[in-house]
Scaffold this motif. Structure first.
Motif, short mmCIF file in Angstrom:
data_model
loop_
_atom_site.label_atom_id
_atom_site.label_comp_id
_atom_site.label_asym_id
_atom_site.label_seq_id
_atom_site.Cartn_x
_atom_site.Cartn_y
_atom_site.Cartn_z
N ILE A 1 0.78 -1.17 0.00
CA ILE A 1 -0.02 0.00 -0.04
C ILE A 1 0.91 1.22 0.02
CG2 ILE A 1 -1.77 1.17 1.27
CD1 ILE A 1 -2.77 -1.37 2.36
N GLU A 2 2.02 1.20 0.71
CA GLU A 2 2.79 2.26 0.81
C GLU A 2 3.82 2.53 -0.32
OE1 GLU A 2 4.40 2.29 4.75
OE2 GLU A 2 2.59 2.86 5.78
N GLN A 3 3.68 1.86 -1.36
CA GLN A 3 4.62 1.85 -2.47
C GLN A 3 3.82 2.01 -3.67
OE1 GLN A 3 6.48 -1.85 -2.93
NE2 GLN A 3 7.08 -2.24 -0.61
N PHE A 4 4.37 3.35 -4.43
CA PHE A 4 3.81 3.87 -5.72
C PHE A 4 4.76 3.39 -6.68
CE2 PHE A 4 2.31 6.23 -1.91
CZ PHE A 4 0.95 6.16 -1.93
N ARG A 5 4.02 2.57 -7.65
CA ARG A 5 5.20 1.99 -8.57
C ARG A 5 4.77 2.47 -10.09
NH1 ARG A 5 7.00 -3.41 -6.89
NH2 ARG A 5 6.53 -3.47 -4.61
N TYR A 6 5.77 2.71 -10.90
CA TYR A 6 5.53 3.31 -12.34
C TYR A 6 6.56 2.46 -13.13
CZ TYR A 6 3.58 7.15 -9.39
OH TYR A 6 2.98 7.67 -8.33
N SER A 7 6.07 1.95 -14.38
CA SER A 7 6.85 1.36 -15.19
C SER A 7 6.68 1.56 -16.59
CB SER A 7 6.85 0.07 -14.95
OG SER A 7 7.63 -1.00 -15.69
N ALA A 8 7.55 1.50 -17.37
CA ALA A 8 7.44 1.46 -18.91
C ALA A 8 8.48 0.47 -19.59
CB ALA A 8 7.69 2.91 -19.37
N ALA A 9 7.95 0.07 -20.63
CA ALA A 9 8.72 -1.12 -21.50
C ALA A 9 9.19 -0.38 -22.78
CB ALA A 9 8.07 -2.61 -21.52
N TYR A 10 10.36 -0.83 -23.29
CA TYR A 10 10.83 -0.20 -24.69
C TYR A 10 11.22 -1.27 -25.72
CZ TYR A 10 11.21 3.54 -21.53
OH TYR A 10 10.91 4.60 -20.43
N HIS B 1 11.87 0.69 -17.72
CA HIS B 1 12.24 1.77 -16.53
C HIS B 1 11.39 1.56 -15.48
CE1 HIS B 1 12.69 6.30 -15.39
NE2 HIS B 1 13.25 5.71 -14.74
N ARG B 2 11.69 1.24 -14.45
CA ARG B 2 10.88 1.25 -13.23
C ARG B 2 11.22 2.54 -12.30
NH1 ARG B 2 11.95 -4.79 -11.36
NH2 ARG B 2 13.88 -4.26 -12.13
N VAL B 3 10.10 3.07 -11.68
CA VAL B 3 10.25 4.13 -10.84
C VAL B 3 9.49 3.66 -9.45
CG1 VAL B 3 10.11 6.58 -9.90
CG2 VAL B 3 10.71 5.99 -12.49
N ILE B 4 9.99 3.78 -8.32
CA ILE B 4 8.91 3.38 -7.40
C ILE B 4 9.07 4.16 -6.17
CG2 ILE B 4 8.67 1.52 -5.42
CD1 ILE B 4 10.00 -0.39 -7.36
N GLU B 5 8.21 4.93 -5.67
CA GLU B 5 8.27 6.01 -4.46
C GLU B 5 7.69 5.06 -3.20
OE1 GLU B 5 5.96 9.46 -6.07
OE2 GLU B 5 7.96 10.14 -6.20
N TYR B 6 7.90 5.63 -2.04
CA TYR B 6 7.84 5.00 -0.77
C TYR B 6 7.25 6.28 0.19
CZ TYR B 6 10.65 0.98 -2.46
OH TYR B 6 10.89 0.11 -3.14
N ASP B 7 6.47 5.52 1.10
CA ASP B 7 6.15 6.47 2.17
C ASP B 7 7.23 6.20 3.29
OD1 ASP B 7 3.98 7.68 0.95
OD2 ASP B 7 2.53 6.44 1.91
N ASP B 8 7.87 4.90 3.31
CA ASP B 8 8.53 4.69 4.35
C ASP B 8 10.09 4.45 3.78
OD1 ASP B 8 9.89 3.47 6.62
OD2 ASP B 8 8.56 1.79 6.46
N ALA B 9 10.99 5.44 4.39
CA ALA B 9 12.42 5.15 3.85
C ALA B 9 13.00 4.23 4.31
CB ALA B 9 13.20 6.52 4.59
N ASP B 10 12.74 3.29 5.29
CA ASP B 10 13.28 2.21 5.97
C ASP B 10 12.92 0.91 4.71
OD1 ASP B 10 14.48 3.26 8.22
OD2 ASP B 10 12.82 2.46 9.46
N GLN B 11 11.60 1.05 4.34
CA GLN B 11 11.14 0.10 3.25
C GLN B 11 11.97 0.32 1.99
OE1 GLN B 11 9.16 -2.85 3.70
NE2 GLN B 11 10.01 -3.35 1.60
N ALA B 12 11.95 1.80 1.69
CA ALA B 12 13.02 1.99 0.43
C ALA B 12 14.30 1.53 0.60
CB ALA B 12 12.96 3.32 0.05
#
Length: 216
Positions: A127-136, A146-157
């Motif tokens: 839930i606390e991970q926001f994921r974005y991806s594209a294939a080429y 290309h994968r980009v992941i954002e976290y609410d929790d720095a420890d999980q990152a």
């Protein structure tokens, strides 16, 4: 003057002593010095107001610094994956963006089981991970992601980043370059395909770009 003398005959006149005169003079000089210091201080503060400005309660407030480790792929609150021309080795593979929904869990590296990896347990909360991806798609059967992941929790990152690096090492890839120019490359330990991986990260975000010479 005779009239004045007659009026003053019955009036006791007390002249200040020398010590009192000196004390009054000292107080006047002190007041003048204080006024001068205050004026100079006002000029200095006015001239230096671009450096320090008074905050609530008299605290000094320095100009705000830009946010550290901000996600460079996030513009106006929206995460944007790379354009094909920005993906490594564009001159060789001529990447064309194929999809914005091609995603695999972060510890995985490479395509079609080219590298060994360990996925997190299936009950791990995402839930606390926001994921974005594209294939080429590239020349022949080359593929990039290309994968980009954002976290609410720095420890999980940090935990996911460590798992990713373990997967890169288990795949047999070697590091080349330093700092922002660093990347990992080599023949994948399982499938043998050539693979290139670059990683960027901040406290609460990670970006991974993979290039594989063939799909299988």
């Amino acid at each position: 003057m005779a009239e004045v003398e007659e009026v003053l005959d019955d009036v006791a006149i007390r002249m200040p002593s020398a010590a009192e005169i000196r004390a009054r003079g000292s107080r006047r000089r002190a007041r003048r010095r204080l006024s001068a210091v205050t004026a100079v201080a006002a000029v200095v503060i006015a001239g230096g107001s671009w450096v320090l400005q008074p905050g609530p309660g008299g605290d000094e407030v320095r100009p705000a610094a830009p946010p550290a480790e901000a996600n460079p792929y996030k513009k106006n609150g929206v995460v944007e994956t790379m354009d094909g021309r920005d993906v490594p080795l564009f001159g060789t593979y001529h990447w064309k963006k194929d999809s914005d929904a091609f995603f695999d869990a972060l510890p995985l590296v490479g395509f079609s089981d080219a590298c060994p990896y360990t996925l997190p347990p299936p009950n791990v909360e995402m839930i606390e991970q926001f994921r974005y991806s594209a294939a080429y798609d590239g020349t022949g059967t080359a593929l990039a992601r290309h994968r980009v992941i954002e976290y609410d929790d720095a420890d999980q990152a940090a935990e996911d980043l460590a798992a990713l690096r373990d997967s890169i090492a288990a795949c047999g890839l070697k590091q080349y370059g330093e700092g922002k120019d660093a990347y990992y490359a080599g023949n994948a330990s399982k499938g043998g395909q050539w693979l290139r991986v670059s990683v960027e990260h901040g406290r609460t975000w990670t970006s991974v770009v993979e290039v594989q010479s063939t799909w299988e």
